[in-house]
Scaffold this motif. Structure first.
Motif, PDB file in Angstrom:
ATOM      1  N   PRO A  86      28.332 -28.678 -83.907  1.00  0.00           N
ATOM      2  CA  PRO A  86      28.626 -29.697 -82.885  1.00  0.00           C
ATOM      3  C   PRO A  86      30.071 -30.167 -82.902  1.00  0.00           C
ATOM      4  CG  PRO A  86      26.514 -30.156 -83.920  1.00  0.00           C
ATOM      5  CD  PRO A  86      27.140 -29.032 -84.702  1.00  0.00           C
ATOM      6  N   ARG A  87      30.737 -30.097 -84.037  1.00  0.00           N
ATOM      7  CA  ARG A  87      32.136 -30.526 -84.105  1.00  0.00           C
ATOM      8  C   ARG A  87      33.046 -29.635 -83.274  1.00  0.00           C
ATOM      9  NH1 ARG A  87      34.291 -32.064 -89.904  1.00  0.00           N
ATOM     10  NH2 ARG A  87      35.939 -32.786 -88.501  1.00  0.00           N
ATOM     11  N   ASP A  88      32.630 -28.378 -83.051  1.00  0.00           N
ATOM     12  CA  ASP A  88      33.430 -27.490 -82.200  1.00  0.00           C
ATOM     13  C   ASP A  88      33.465 -27.975 -80.751  1.00  0.00           C
ATOM     14  OD1 ASP A  88      34.067 -25.609 -84.236  1.00  0.00           O
ATOM     15  OD2 ASP A  88      32.058 -24.772 -84.071  1.00  0.00           O
ATOM     16  N   PHE A  89      32.549 -28.890 -80.388  1.00  0.00           N
ATOM     17  CA  PHE A  89      32.480 -29.405 -79.022  1.00  0.00           C
ATOM     18  C   PHE A  89      32.869 -30.877 -78.950  1.00  0.00           C
ATOM     19  CE2 PHE A  89      29.592 -25.844 -79.387  1.00  0.00           C
ATOM     20  CZ  PHE A  89      29.873 -25.093 -78.253  1.00  0.00           C
ATOM     21  N   GLY A  90      33.452 -31.402 -80.030  1.00  0.00           N
ATOM     22  CA  GLY A  90      33.932 -32.773 -80.006  1.00  0.00           C
ATOM     23  C   GLY A  90      32.963 -33.808 -80.523  1.00  0.00           C
ATOM     24  N   PHE A  91      31.800 -33.384 -81.005  1.00  0.00           N
ATOM     25  CA  PHE A  91      30.851 -34.333 -81.588  1.00  0.00           C
ATOM     26  C   PHE A  91      31.254 -34.659 -83.025  1.00  0.00           C
ATOM     27  CE2 PHE A  91      28.340 -32.154 -78.326  1.00  0.00           C
ATOM     28  CZ  PHE A  91      27.738 -33.221 -77.680  1.00  0.00           C
ATOM     29  N   TYR A  92      30.788 -35.775 -83.531  1.00  0.00           N
ATOM     30  CA  TYR A  92      30.967 -36.112 -84.939  1.00  0.00           C
ATOM     31  C   TYR A  92      29.885 -35.490 -85.819  1.00  0.00           C
ATOM     32  CZ  TYR A  92      34.508 -39.557 -83.654  1.00  0.00           C
ATOM     33  OH  TYR A  92      35.638 -40.163 -83.181  1.00  0.00           O
ATOM     34  N   ARG A  93      28.801 -35.059 -85.220  1.00  0.00           N
ATOM     35  CA  ARG A  93      27.672 -34.514 -85.981  1.00  0.00           C
ATOM     36  C   ARG A  93      28.052 -33.201 -86.653  1.00  0.00           C
ATOM     37  NH1 ARG A  93      22.623 -36.429 -85.341  1.00  0.00           N
ATOM     38  NH2 ARG A  93      21.914 -34.461 -86.199  1.00  0.00           N
ATOM     39  N   SER A  94      27.425 -32.930 -87.791  1.00  0.00           N
ATOM     40  CA  SER A  94      27.651 -31.657 -88.475  1.00  0.00           C
ATOM     41  C   SER A  94      26.496 -30.681 -88.276  1.00  0.00           C
ATOM     42  CB  SER A  94      27.831 -31.901 -89.985  1.00  0.00           C
ATOM     43  OG  SER A  94      26.689 -32.552 -90.532  1.00  0.00           O
ATOM     44  N   ARG A  95      25.325 -31.157 -87.807  1.00  0.00           N
ATOM     45  CA  ARG A  95      24.166 -30.299 -87.628  1.00  0.00           C
ATOM     46  C   ARG A  95      23.656 -30.385 -86.193  1.00  0.00           C
ATOM     47  NH1 ARG A  95      19.655 -32.084 -91.536  1.00  0.00           N
ATOM     48  NH2 ARG A  95      20.299 -34.134 -90.757  1.00  0.00           N
ATOM     49  N   TRP A  96      23.093 -29.274 -85.732  1.00  0.00           N
ATOM     50  CA  TRP A  96      22.511 -29.247 -84.395  1.00  0.00           C
ATOM     51  C   TRP A  96      21.131 -29.890 -84.394  1.00  0.00           C
ATOM     52  CZ3 TRP A  96      25.216 -28.323 -80.233  1.00  0.00           C
ATOM     53  CH2 TRP A  96      26.328 -27.485 -80.289  1.00  0.00           C
ATOM     54  N   THR A  97      20.834 -30.633 -83.351  1.00  0.00           N
ATOM     55  CA  THR A  97      19.487 -31.081 -83.041  1.00  0.00           C
ATOM     56  C   THR A  97      19.192 -30.682 -81.605  1.00  0.00           C
ATOM     57  OG1 THR A  97      20.161 -33.248 -82.214  1.00  0.00           O
ATOM     58  CG2 THR A  97      19.723 -33.058 -84.590  1.00  0.00           C
ATOM     59  N   CYS A  98      17.926 -30.705 -81.250  1.00  0.00           N
ATOM     60  CA  CYS A  98      17.569 -30.378 -79.868  1.00  0.00           C
ATOM     61  C   CYS A  98      18.198 -31.373 -78.895  1.00  0.00           C
ATOM     62  CB  CYS A  98      16.046 -30.359 -79.712  1.00  0.00           C
ATOM     63  SG  CYS A  98      15.236 -29.034 -80.639  1.00  0.00           S
ATOM     64  N   ALA A  99      18.263 -32.640 -79.299  1.00  0.00           N
ATOM     65  CA  ALA A  99      18.862 -33.652 -78.431  1.00  0.00           C
ATOM     66  C   ALA A  99      20.346 -33.382 -78.208  1.00  0.00           C
ATOM     67  CB  ALA A  99      18.662 -35.038 -79.043  1.00  0.00           C
ATOM     68  N   THR A 100      21.053 -32.891 -79.247  1.00  0.00           N
ATOM     69  CA  THR A 100      22.478 -32.582 -79.094  1.00  0.00           C
ATOM     70  C   THR A 100      22.677 -31.433 -78.123  1.00  0.00           C
ATOM     71  OG1 THR A 100      22.768 -33.260 -81.408  1.00  0.00           O
ATOM     72  CG2 THR A 100      24.592 -32.100 -80.362  1.00  0.00           C
ATOM     73  N   VAL A 101      21.823 -30.413 -78.210  1.00  0.00           N
ATOM     74  CA  VAL A 101      21.916 -29.288 -77.282  1.00  0.00           C
ATOM     75  C   VAL A 101      21.657 -29.759 -75.852  1.00  0.00           C
ATOM     76  CG1 VAL A 101      20.898 -27.072 -76.631  1.00  0.00           C
ATOM     77  CG2 VAL A 101      21.270 -27.606 -79.049  1.00  0.00           C
TER      78      VAL A 101
END
Length: 351
Positions: A101-116
């Motif tokens: 997610p950090r590659d897209f500007g998020f602070y998160r380090s892990r993917w979740t379904c909600a992030t997608v």
């Protein structure tokens, strides 16, 4: 109209097996419907229990009556065409397997379904639910589980160092001995491991209010697999040198003791004055050799420590450190020999 059906013994057994252990979601739903119909449940109750519709119940009842069990078990599921197509699903798979997610500007380090879901909506204007994303991932053999930690850095001189150690072991004279040395910590606060327990009742492992530690310096004899231990209250140069003294006493009949160890600061004479002074006095009998950095798999005694934790320290119920150390030293009693469990030096053993 009577909405029930009659099942023969083998048909009931097959449907029960589908419900309990196998089949797709659609197959399990069909099996549930038929079993409940055979037991005389009303359609109203079945729709309420299985969250399905009367039309679904009627469809699979009619197919069973006309085609038998084969029409139920092997009937293809309904294919709902994706609104987005395989390309978008492939894009999501690329995100979660190759990027973060950090590659897209998020602070998160892990993917979740909600992030997608959020990324699809904000960057591409695509609106889907979290459950849809979860289904995409499951349908493409993706699972959500704990990853395995691995060391990232590698020693640029790894091959050279291993070549030197292999040469030492291969041509070791009869009047010299080689040992692999390392330290391990023993805690009254137990490591947690899997154990048998009743389903739905999680077992308890009592932990002390205050953790007490002891450290063991150990060496594994390359030829015999015998283990030698020295205990201490701190993991430092004093423990290491006390262990070297013990090795000198144990191996009095050998001219030289080759100690192969990791690159801890208190092992290296170029970083520890006490070790440097010790080798000035005893360097003619004790020679240190250093493994590649970031490479615990090259030290066979690490496997001994793994077995120690698996068999003794995990879930232990010792009330104090003395009781725990008694167990440890009993398990690692003098004369106990371990197999050299590493593939790094297999070719030397065969030779």
């Amino acid at each position: 109209m009577d909405g029930s059906i009659q099942l023969r013994a083998f048909e009931r057994k097959t449907l029960l097996q589908i419900v309990k252990t196998g089949g797709t979601h659609e197959q399990r739903l069909r099996a549930h419907v038929l079993l409940l119909l055979a037991d005389g449940w009303t359609w109203t109750t079945i729709t309420a229990v299985l969250f399905t519709s009367s039309s679904t119940i009627n469809r699979w009842r009619q197919r069973f009556c006309t085609g038998g069990l084969e029409a139920i078990v092997n009937a293809p599921g309904r294919c709902r065409p994706s609104r987005l197509g395989a390309w978008w699903i492939g894009l999501v798979l690329h995100w979660v397997t190759m990027l973060t997610p950090r590659d897209f500007g998020f602070y998160r380090s892990r993917w979740t379904c909600a992030t997608v879901v959020l990324l699809l909506q904000e960057d591409h204007g695509i609106r889907v639910s979290r459950e849809t994303v979860r289904r995409w991932l499951h349908d493409n053999d993706m699972v959500y589980r704990r990853p395995r930690p691995v060391l990232g850095p590698t020693d640029p001189k790894r091959s050279e160092k291993l070549r030197q150690i292999r040469a030492l072991l291969r041509h070791l004279p009869a009047n010299e001995v080689a040992v692999f040395e390392d330290e391990v910590d023993i805690n009254t606060n137990p490591k947690i491991g899997s154990m048998w327990m009743r389903r739905g009742q999680q077992a308890d492992v009592v932990t002390p209010g205050q953790n007490t530690k002891r450290y063991l310096a150990g060496s594994l004899n390359w030829r015999t697999g015998a283990i030698f231990l020295t205990a201490g209250k701190k993991r430092n140069a004093d423990l290491f040198l006390a262990h070297l003294d013990q090795l000198r006493q144990r191996f009095r009949r050998y001219r030289v003791i080759h100690v192969i160890c990791d690159n801890a600061a208190f092992h290296r004479p170029d970083r520890c004055r006490k070790v440097r002074d010790y080798l000035k006095r005893w360097g003619h009998r004790v020679r240190l050799h250093f493994l590649p950095t970031y490479a615990p798999e090259t030290n066979p005694i690490e496997r001994v420590w793994w077995h120690l934790h698996e068999e003794i320290t995990r879930n232990h119920r010792c009330t104090d450190i003395e009781e725990l150390l008694d167990l440890v030293f009993g398990w690692l009693s003098p004369g106990t020999c371990f197999q050299i469990e590493t593939s790094v030096y297999d070719d030397i053993k065969v030779a």
